[in-house]
Scaffold this active site. Sequence first.
Site, PDB file in Angstrom:
ATOM      1  N   LYS A  78       0.841  -1.192   0.000  1.00  0.00           N
ATOM      2  CA  LYS A  78       0.000   0.000   0.000  1.00  0.00           C
ATOM      3  C   LYS A  78       0.882   1.250   0.000  1.00  0.00           C
ATOM      4  O   LYS A  78       1.902   1.289   0.700  1.00  0.00           O
ATOM      5  CB  LYS A  78      -0.919  -0.017   1.229  1.00  0.00           C
ATOM      6  N   SER A 159      -9.817   2.399   2.748  1.00  0.00           N
ATOM      7  CA  SER A 159      -8.898   3.062   1.848  1.00  0.00           C
ATOM      8  C   SER A 159      -7.960   2.099   1.104  1.00  0.00           C
ATOM      9  O   SER A 159      -7.310   2.491   0.145  1.00  0.00           O
ATOM     10  CB  SER A 159      -8.041   4.058   2.646  1.00  0.00           C
ATOM     11  N   SER A 183     -10.418   0.193   7.100  1.00  0.00           N
ATOM     12  CA  SER A 183      -9.830   0.270   5.760  1.00  0.00           C
ATOM     13  C   SER A 183      -9.126  -0.989   5.281  1.00  0.00           C
ATOM     14  O   SER A 183      -8.653  -1.026   4.152  1.00  0.00           O
ATOM     15  CB  SER A 183      -8.852   1.448   5.689  1.00  0.00           C
TER      16      SER A 183
END
EC number: 6.3.5.7
Length: 493
Positions: A78, A159, A183
């Site tokens: 990420k 997210s 998330s």
Amino acid sequence: MSELTNLGVAEIRDGVKAGDFSAREVAEAHVEAVAAAKALNAFLVETPDHVLAAADAADQARAAGTLKPLSGVPIGMKDLFCTVGVQTTAASHILEGFTPTYESGVSQRLFDAGAGMLGKLNMDQFAMGSSNETSAFGNVISPWRRGGGDNAALAPGGSSGGSSAAIAARLCPAATGTDTGGSIRQPAAFTGISGIKPTYGRCSRWGTVAFASSLDQAGPMARSVRDCAIMLEAMAGLDPRDATSLDAPVPAWEQGLNADLKGKKVGIPREYRVESMPAEIDALWKRGAEWLQDAGAEIVDVSLPHTKYALPAYYIIAPAEASSNLARYDGVRYGQRELPDGANLQEMYAATRAAGFGPEVKRRIMIGTYVLSAGFYDAYYTQAQRVRALISRDFDEAFAKVDVLLTPTAPSAAFALGDKSDDPLAMYLNDVFTVPSSLAGLPAMSVPGGLDDAGLPLGLQIIGRAMDEQGVLNAGLALEQHAGFTARPDRWW
């Protein structure tokens, strides 16, 4: 070699060790898959050199008999984790061009364990969002499509939407995510994969771009509970550079996996049966309870009376911490700088932030600044922290009676991109089931439980006591085995 991209972490690790295939073959298959999936916009930066070098090192280690726990496993990272020599932007223009000279605690542990990085994954800007639509570099598109010929582009969750989409699309077997209010878990539910947010402090926050420091926690996302356990073992551990890092041994979670829940009690919190809950979510929740009962658990009704205050408390605390954390982005030291002709320092700050931050980030900074301002601090922030303490107490009282809790992960299946982007409150409600455990710092996991009427994945959430990731993983394994979820998106990209 496309069949190699269907393998999970454990299968790749064991296959490389057994000599069924080389780590180089695995890496090349995944590099090819990533390169062919531009339509998903899951990767912001591709790093084939990194993953191929790690694969070659794994093949050499096999020949020498010195394989590491993740030797030969390619992963996605990420874009919130700083990576040496590789751009890290948190999907925001304000950090565009920022190339860290240091490695985050989590990525370093994974690389030390032998993993190779396929690239940096797209996400909601500064991890603020539930659909991946706030990314400054375009939204990720879920690999899933509704049945019946509906080709609307769907949200992969947020997210960690790049992570969830890449895993579901077989671009990588596992990826890192971060979870501040859901998330990891919500995107896992939207894309039919698994993801676990460990106890707050289990994984280092050092070198991870901050959103809300008392809530942010890294965790793994993968296509099975076992793979999540393997990844988490490599990611977790004390980091003296992070003041909130837990000084506790990392258990052998994979070795401890056991789907036999005999003697365990599973709580069903009545307050999670929210108004207007879709019938299919409610039906899956009941089915999940039956599966855990079949695995030997006793189902117990419990109450978490302050649940209804969790979302408003979260959306005071998280923006307050964000407004403080994001004050460092001023155009002086790194990242974007806007310097209008004749501008003084304050005007440069304002111009840089106006140009660099997206609308959702600005919204949360303004909310956070407001609730921390003189005259409102006690009315909002102090009050929210008191509510947070009450929510933690609710969980403590529930865990005096039960071992884990079972809830839905999200209040719906994946929605179409654009459906909720004009209504922030509707978007925030995606976190209604995941926020309470984040406020309490508890481990929680999403496991796919089935499909809705449109053929889209739905997730079930297990919440556990602090430090009891094993209990969460075991209950998740029981759900996984009973659900038998094997659905995958049809390739269209």
